[in-house]
Structure formats: C-alpha cells, structure tokens
Scaffold this active site. Sequence first.
Site, PDB file in Angstrom:
ATOM      1  N   ASP A 181       0.835  -1.193   0.000  1.00  0.00           N
ATOM      2  CA  ASP A 181       0.000   0.000   0.000  1.00  0.00           C
ATOM      3  C   ASP A 181       0.878   1.254   0.000  1.00  0.00           C
ATOM      4  O   ASP A 181       1.908   1.304   0.677  1.00  0.00           O
ATOM      5  CB  ASP A 181      -0.846  -0.049   1.284  1.00  0.00           C
ATOM      6  CG  ASP A 181      -1.897   1.033   1.346  1.00  0.00           C
ATOM      7  OD1 ASP A 181      -2.751   1.067   0.449  1.00  0.00           O
ATOM      8  OD2 ASP A 181      -1.857   1.848   2.285  1.00  0.00           O
ATOM      9  N   GLU A 227       1.698  -0.108  -4.948  1.00  0.00           N
ATOM     10  CA  GLU A 227       0.713   0.912  -5.347  1.00  0.00           C
ATOM     11  C   GLU A 227       1.497   2.204  -5.561  1.00  0.00           C
ATOM     12  O   GLU A 227       1.956   2.829  -4.610  1.00  0.00           O
ATOM     13  CB  GLU A 227      -0.334   1.114  -4.245  1.00  0.00           C
ATOM     14  CG  GLU A 227      -1.409   2.114  -4.661  1.00  0.00           C
ATOM     15  CD  GLU A 227      -2.182   2.735  -3.508  1.00  0.00           C
ATOM     16  OE1 GLU A 227      -3.287   3.239  -3.738  1.00  0.00           O
ATOM     17  OE2 GLU A 227      -1.678   2.732  -2.366  1.00  0.00           O
TER      18      GLU A 227
END
Length: 534
Positions: A220, A278
């Site tokens: 993330d 990401e």
Amino acid sequence: MTQTPASPVPGDNSTAPWWTTAVFYQVYPRSFADSDGDGIGDLGGVREKMGYLELLGVDALWICPVMRSPQADGGYDVSDPRDIDPLFGGLAAMDELIAEAHDREIKVTMDLVPNHTSNEHPWFTAALAAAPGSPERSRYIFRDGRGEDGSQPPNNWPSIFGGPAWTRVTEADGEPGQWYLHIFAAEQPDLDWTNPEVADDFEKTLRFWLDRGVDGFRLDVAHGMAKPDGLPDMAEVSTKLLVNDDDDPRFNNPGVHAIHRRFRAVLDDYPHAVSIGEVWVEDNIRFGEYVRPDELHLAFNFRLAETPFTVEGVRAAITHSLDAVEAVGAPPTWTLSNHDVEREVTRYGGGKTGVARARAMMMVELALPGAVFVYNGAELGLPNVDDLPEEVLQDPVWLRSGRTERGRDGCRVPIPWEGATPPFGFTDGARSWLPIPADWAGRTVESQLETLHSTLSLYRLAIELRGTRPEFAGDRIEWYGSPDDALAFRRPGGLICVLNASSGPIQLPPGEMLLASAPVVDEHLPANAAAWLV
Ligand code: GLC
Ligand code: MG
C-alpha cells in the site's frame, strides 16, 4: 522442478516468473462473501468461493488488508500486522484459505501497509503515553506546532481524505502538545521510516506471512514512506481529495527507493513470491524507478483506470504504461478499477453503453502483455452505486470532507451471488454492510453463469484464451492502422486486438475471430466493442 527449455520464439516468456503474465483477482474481503452471517465478508467466504475463482480462471488473488484493525479505513489502519482480524476469521481462516487456493493452483497475495499503522497499534499507544523526544515517539512523525503556542500545524499539508494531515495530542500534563502526521485519516499515523526499528519490524512482517505460505504482497502507498527533509510546506495546497500529482511533497521522495531495496532483499529469499507496489506516479522515468531489478517486481500503473473511453486516451495510456517499464525491463501492469476508484461501467457512461465499453476494455487489457488486475465485481459488469443512503457511508472521506464527498463506498458494494432479492446470497444474515441494489438481480453470479453472453461468461472465455493460446506470446505490441476512433494492435505471437470507440460499426481486418465483446455481423465490429483475431 523441470525447467522449460528456452524457446527460440522472440519474446517468449515461458520461463519468466509466474507474475509476469498473471491475471490477479482483487478481493475486497468485506464485500466478497460472508461466511458467518454478520453481514461483512470474511476469509471463510473467500474460501467457500474458491471454486468460483477457479472457474473464472484467475492465477492469483490480491486480498485487501485482513490484518488486525479497528477498521477506520476498511482495514488499511493496521493495529497488528502479524495477525488476522477476528472479523475476517483469524489466523486459522487465512491458513485454510491459502491451503484451499494452493490446492486449486491459485496464488495468494496479501495487502500490507508500510506507510502507517492504526492509532490503536501498541506503538502508537506507547507514543502517546511517552514524552516529546522519546524513543516511543520517534517511530512516528511527531513535531511541535507552529505559532507562539504551537497551536498551528507543523506544515500546511492536507490529508488525502480531507482536513489537515496533522492532529494535535494532549500531553501527560493534560495540556495540548505536539502534533503527529497522518497523510490519510487521523486513525492512520505515518511511521518514520528513518527509524531503523520501523524497517526491522516490517521485515519481520514480510517473513511472517511468507513463512506461512503466501505468494507475495501488494504494498500500500508504495510511493509514500519517505518524507522530505524538514517537511517543507506544499507550494500550493490542493483541496481536491483522493488525487495524486507528481509535485506533491508527501509522496515519491527519493529516499523511498532504499526502502524498496530492503524489501526486495527479503523477497529474494523467497523467489516464488512477488511484490506489487501501489505507485501513483505519473512521470514514466520516475515510475520506472520503482521496478528496477532490485526494487519491486511490479507496480500498478493506473493510467487505464484514469482514462475515459476514447481512442487517444486508451492509446496514450497503453503507450505510456509500456514505456514506463521498458527501460528497466519490468513487466507492465493493467487495471481498469479497484476499491479506490469509480467502477469502469460508470466511468464509461453507465447503463448499457457503460457495460459494453467495460467489456471491450477488458478485452483490450487482457490482450496486452504483462500482469492484469481484475477488481471483484468487474467480471459481473457492476456499476458504482452512487445513491447509497448517507447513514450507511463508511469511507473516512465522507466525515473528513464535512459530508461533501461521498468517498469510495460506491465501488465497494457487496457481490450479488444468487437469488432474486438482496442480499443475494452474499450473507446468511439479514443485511449486508452496504446495501445491494435490488435491481442487481439480473447481475448475480448465478444468473450470469447460466447466460452465454453475460459479462461473466465473456471474462471466463477471455481469461482462458489468454492463458492457453500461443498467439498471446511476446512482451511487445505493434500498432496497426485502423479507422478513425478505433485502434488495433498485434502481439508477436499473432493476436490482433481491435477496439471500436467510434459511434458506428467498423470493418475488421482479415483473420479468424477468437472472441468479440459484442456480436460481429458481416465482419463488422459494432461501436463500443472489441474483438480478438488471429
Ligand atoms: C491506499 C489504499 C486505500 C487506502 C490508503 C491508505 O491508497 O488503496 O484504500 O485508503 O492507501 O492506506
Ligand atoms: Mg462475516
């Protein structure tokens, strides 16, 4: 293990690691399937639906965060990164899921959150209890405020979810004290990655899950973590939420690459495992830096997910995505949507047209070389639900924006599995955590499995062809001439993909038709459709 001998076909990648061509399926666990009747999806639900995932033909799962979390941001606020939240079934449920997936030759990747923790993580609780300047505070980014009494935030950064990126704490003496940084919600304090304890602990987390059998991670905010020296003000404070741009001092600071090299050194001890970042970075050169040979294996390129249904837009997105990774020799990645963005059916105009375009774009992305990420529900042609009642909204964006932005719940509505009325078999309980629209009765998995021309059937066929036909070989594409408002490209193995974004039918090039997203009549492809030829 037997090695496939190197093939003489140029661009053949049969010896490449599994993820270079994989179709990943993104499970948003709260919304996929509920096994215990509490109305919230869980890992038992994912395990029960493994037969469906096998039928769909995906190679791997990306499971959004299921670690212990108070769920202030759908699990992206982690209070114990080495445990599974009881909401999702605890560690045993994860072990069972991995075993079941592996039995069916489906890989399992987890979502880890290195940039921040939950405010209920024991480290943060300890930091609040400790004094300014203490080792406990040094794991996070605590600073004194500006102004005479320190009542102004340390800099002008906004939170991605609205409001300031700083929250002031109350010190042990009961007085207002220091501020801590949270680029996302206040419940998600940013870690200080210059503190070696932070990296050591994250390495422990990586090894913990790899040793339990996972096949890799989605990381993330992989362009976060490193912060610029002195935390300078932003030149211009954007009031737009959930947007990214390359001049933003909160992200993509050069120090991030040393962090990725450290992760990669761990991953290299587990050569079967993949890391996917990401990375919301627009510039191709800077994007490519994340997937250099000693950093991430893959990085999400969001250009397709951000592009409207136009030939220029799609062609530019494809070209840029290929260019960004070519220089560093990494595989490209493709995605039309995820749990943070509007679903593609809605983005492309909604209704029948939106579905037709989404089907066409799915065929475009599956025709491209590299890894593809399918967000759960995309295979059913689900639209966004933009009229959820205000009282059910849970995305922190809703409250932090002062109830002016609804946030991302509209793309997180649970999957309709079967039956004629909500909750459509998603849960045995009375209701799902977000209500499912009653008019999704015709979009259930059950009804689409029975229909040859459903979006689900098209996905199944497309994924199967992509995985089995030799025409998909090669890691390049060659653009073909095509009529206005259409595009066509060819893979070295011989596949030709044609997309018609014009308003009328177009003549297809000669060749055998493999698959089309809409009926082809007299070699003419209708508007808002794509075809594969060989
Ligand atoms: C990523 C996630 C998003 C989450 C945020 C904070 O962007 O995809 O859902 O809210 O990080 O962790
Ligand atoms: Mg449940």
